[in-house]
Write an enzyme that holds these catalytic residues in place. Sequence first.
Site, PDB file in Angstrom:
ATOM      1  N   LYS A 167      30.191  37.313  29.168  1.00  0.00           N
ATOM      2  CA  LYS A 167      30.627  37.539  27.790  1.00  0.00           C
ATOM      3  C   LYS A 167      29.476  37.218  26.881  1.00  0.00           C
ATOM      4  CE  LYS A 167      34.441  38.905  25.740  1.00  0.00           C
ATOM      5  NZ  LYS A 167      35.462  39.820  26.284  1.00  0.00           N
TER       6      LYS A 167
HETATM    7  P1  NAD Z   1      39.780  44.056  17.115  1.00  0.00           P
HETATM    8  O1  NAD Z   1      38.733  43.376  16.320  1.00  0.00           O
HETATM    9  O2  NAD Z   1      39.743  45.541  17.255  1.00  0.00           O
HETATM   10  O3  NAD Z   1      41.248  43.656  16.528  1.00  0.00           O
HETATM   11  C1  NAD Z   1      41.661  42.340  16.296  1.00  0.00           C
HETATM   12  C2  NAD Z   1      42.956  42.423  15.461  1.00  0.00           C
HETATM   13  O4  NAD Z   1      43.526  41.113  15.366  1.00  0.00           O
HETATM   14  C3  NAD Z   1      42.756  42.904  14.033  1.00  0.00           C
HETATM   15  O5  NAD Z   1      43.834  43.768  13.700  1.00  0.00           O
HETATM   16  C4  NAD Z   1      42.818  41.624  13.189  1.00  0.00           C
HETATM   17  O6  NAD Z   1      43.260  41.870  11.870  1.00  0.00           O
HETATM   18  C5  NAD Z   1      43.854  40.863  13.982  1.00  0.00           C
HETATM   19  N1  NAD Z   1      43.890  39.412  13.787  1.00  0.00           N
HETATM   20  C6  NAD Z   1      42.871  38.512  13.759  1.00  0.00           C
HETATM   21  N2  NAD Z   1      43.359  37.270  13.614  1.00  0.00           N
HETATM   22  C7  NAD Z   1      44.712  37.395  13.566  1.00  0.00           C
HETATM   23  C8  NAD Z   1      45.795  36.480  13.463  1.00  0.00           C
HETATM   24  N3  NAD Z   1      45.584  35.173  13.398  1.00  0.00           N
HETATM   25  N4  NAD Z   1      47.064  36.960  13.446  1.00  0.00           N
HETATM   26  C9  NAD Z   1      47.310  38.283  13.524  1.00  0.00           C
HETATM   27  N5  NAD Z   1      46.336  39.201  13.662  1.00  0.00           N
HETATM   28  C10 NAD Z   1      45.060  38.762  13.669  1.00  0.00           C
HETATM   29  O7  NAD Z   1      39.766  43.357  18.554  1.00  0.00           O
HETATM   30  P2  NAD Z   1      40.372  43.915  19.922  1.00  0.00           P
HETATM   31  O8  NAD Z   1      39.302  44.603  20.672  1.00  0.00           O
HETATM   32  O9  NAD Z   1      41.670  44.614  19.662  1.00  0.00           O
HETATM   33  O10 NAD Z   1      40.628  42.547  20.705  1.00  0.00           O
HETATM   34  C11 NAD Z   1      41.809  41.790  20.525  1.00  0.00           C
HETATM   35  C12 NAD Z   1      41.950  40.828  21.703  1.00  0.00           C
HETATM   36  O11 NAD Z   1      42.024  41.577  22.926  1.00  0.00           O
HETATM   37  C13 NAD Z   1      40.776  39.854  21.895  1.00  0.00           C
HETATM   38  O12 NAD Z   1      41.278  38.653  22.442  1.00  0.00           O
HETATM   39  C14 NAD Z   1      39.922  40.564  22.935  1.00  0.00           C
HETATM   40  O13 NAD Z   1      39.074  39.659  23.643  1.00  0.00           O
HETATM   41  C15 NAD Z   1      41.009  41.117  23.812  1.00  0.00           C
HETATM   42  N6  NAD Z   1      40.596  42.224  24.667  1.00  0.00           N
HETATM   43  C16 NAD Z   1      40.034  43.353  24.124  1.00  0.00           C
HETATM   44  C17 NAD Z   1      39.673  44.405  24.965  1.00  0.00           C
HETATM   45  C18 NAD Z   1      39.134  45.700  24.425  1.00  0.00           C
HETATM   46  O14 NAD Z   1      38.970  46.647  25.215  1.00  0.00           O
HETATM   47  N7  NAD Z   1      38.892  45.834  23.134  1.00  0.00           N
HETATM   48  C19 NAD Z   1      39.851  44.287  26.354  1.00  0.00           C
HETATM   49  C20 NAD Z   1      40.437  43.120  26.869  1.00  0.00           C
HETATM   50  C21 NAD Z   1      40.806  42.110  26.013  1.00  0.00           C
END
Ligand code: NAD
Length: 437
Positions: free
Chosen positions: A125
């Site tokens: 990461k």
């Molecule tokens: P992103 O930046 O696209 O979206 C994050 C979202 O969470 C946004 O809508 C933001 O407004 C919201 N947010 C932030 N803090 C918040 C809170 N306290 N309460 C409610 N909403 C809140 O990020 P993402 O890629 O969607 O990632 C989200 C999670 O999924 C992370 O933990 C990431 O590590 C995990 N993840 C992502 C992927 C991927 O392919 N993008 C894969 C596996 C895991």
Amino acid sequence: MGEQVFGSSGTLTLEMTEGSPDRTGPYEAALDTLSRTATHLKMSAVEQKLYATCKREVSVSFPIRLDNGTSRVVKGYRVHHNTALGPAKGGIRFATNVDIDEVRALAMWMTWKCALLGIPYGGAKGGLAIDPREFSKEELERITRRFTRELADIFGPDKDIPAPDIGTDQQTMAWILDEYSVVAGYLAHGVVTGKPLALGGSLGRALATSSGVTEIALAALKEEVGDPRLCTAIVQGFGKVGAGVAQLLHEAGVSVVAVSDEYGALSNLAGIDVHELQRHYSAHGRLTGFGGAEHRDRDSILTDAADLLVPAAVEGVLHGGNASRVQVRVVVEGANGPTTPEADQVLNSRGVVIVPDILANAGGVVVSYFEWAQANQGYRWGEETVAERLKERMLDAWSRVRAYARAHELDLRAAATALAVSEVHAAQQLREEIVSV
Ligand code: NAD
């Protein structure tokens, strides 16, 4: 289903849930799960220490020229947790509260995730402690290219393969690909995944994590509640993962009754029209102002009644302060580390089924692996092939985890981690035997 542009919303922070009484950060949470797994697997202290420690940790700091002519210093990290099974694989996060411990935890979870899904990768990461919304596109490009040059020695298609995470998107991956390729002297398609289709990205990658989460959620609802079309769901986070999950659940007939982003929450007991909401979100970059639901405090929806809760935002949102008030039958972790160890205990003791992140959100890295395989083959797979192979891997892992949990009377997190650690340990022992005292 068409490809969506990563991060088009521009909503990118990592705010923790207010009022969390737990002091446990993500790395402590990851170590806590590892320690319980090591006890279950009867691992020696030296073996446990090997997996509690990251193999390689790089920290960088560099100046970046802003558009107004001044400079700013940016701090970042890249961590490889374990590479017994293959090259290091993991996302890059741009968010203000990125620190070394968070990156270590996320790298460790990547090791377990890849091992559990049978993907020949180790876990990595990385991240930069910046809020990308404070920078212009040109500044973000300079930052990303400089970060890539700083890490060019450790990146590589057979060494370390980044992908998007919070605050980064397919454009970020395109810049990394270009900068790395200039340094390496050839167009290294395999050095990143989650890149644009035009640069060798995979069909189906943009929605892959959400598709995997949704497949697992539907399977868990069938098992624990009944017909998903009669079920209700809450989705926290409306970014790359959360918005896709809300959309796919809605399309599968599950009634999405509440959603949130960092600015606030929406609920509608009759079900939110998610397609309508996505149109609103694309136009405004936040949920606020949507007409088809009641506006609520951001974290209040986490304790609403529903069949399913998908936390798809940030770490530690289910904690000792709210776990006893959570009113769902099933939690499917779309985010990494959304449940603290304390909340895990409370929820398990209350009979809430938690499908852990290393299983539930593995769809992203599965299709990243498909993208890398396509880059290495120089041969593009069709969207249906990608979707079928993703579903097959996700449901296979789901069955294996459930069978192991039943056989050993473990919760799903303990079972998934035990299966994953065993895979890594078997490879590790064959490569370099760990001799215990
Ligand atoms: P992103 O930046 O696209 O979206 C994050 C979202 O969470 C946004 O809508 C933001 O407004 C919201 N947010 C932030 N803090 C918040 C809170 N306290 N309460 C409610 N909403 C809140 O990020 P993402 O890629 O969607 O990632 C989200 C999670 O999924 C992370 O933990 C990431 O590590 C995990 N993840 C992502 C992927 C991927 O392919 N993008 C894969 C596996 C895991």
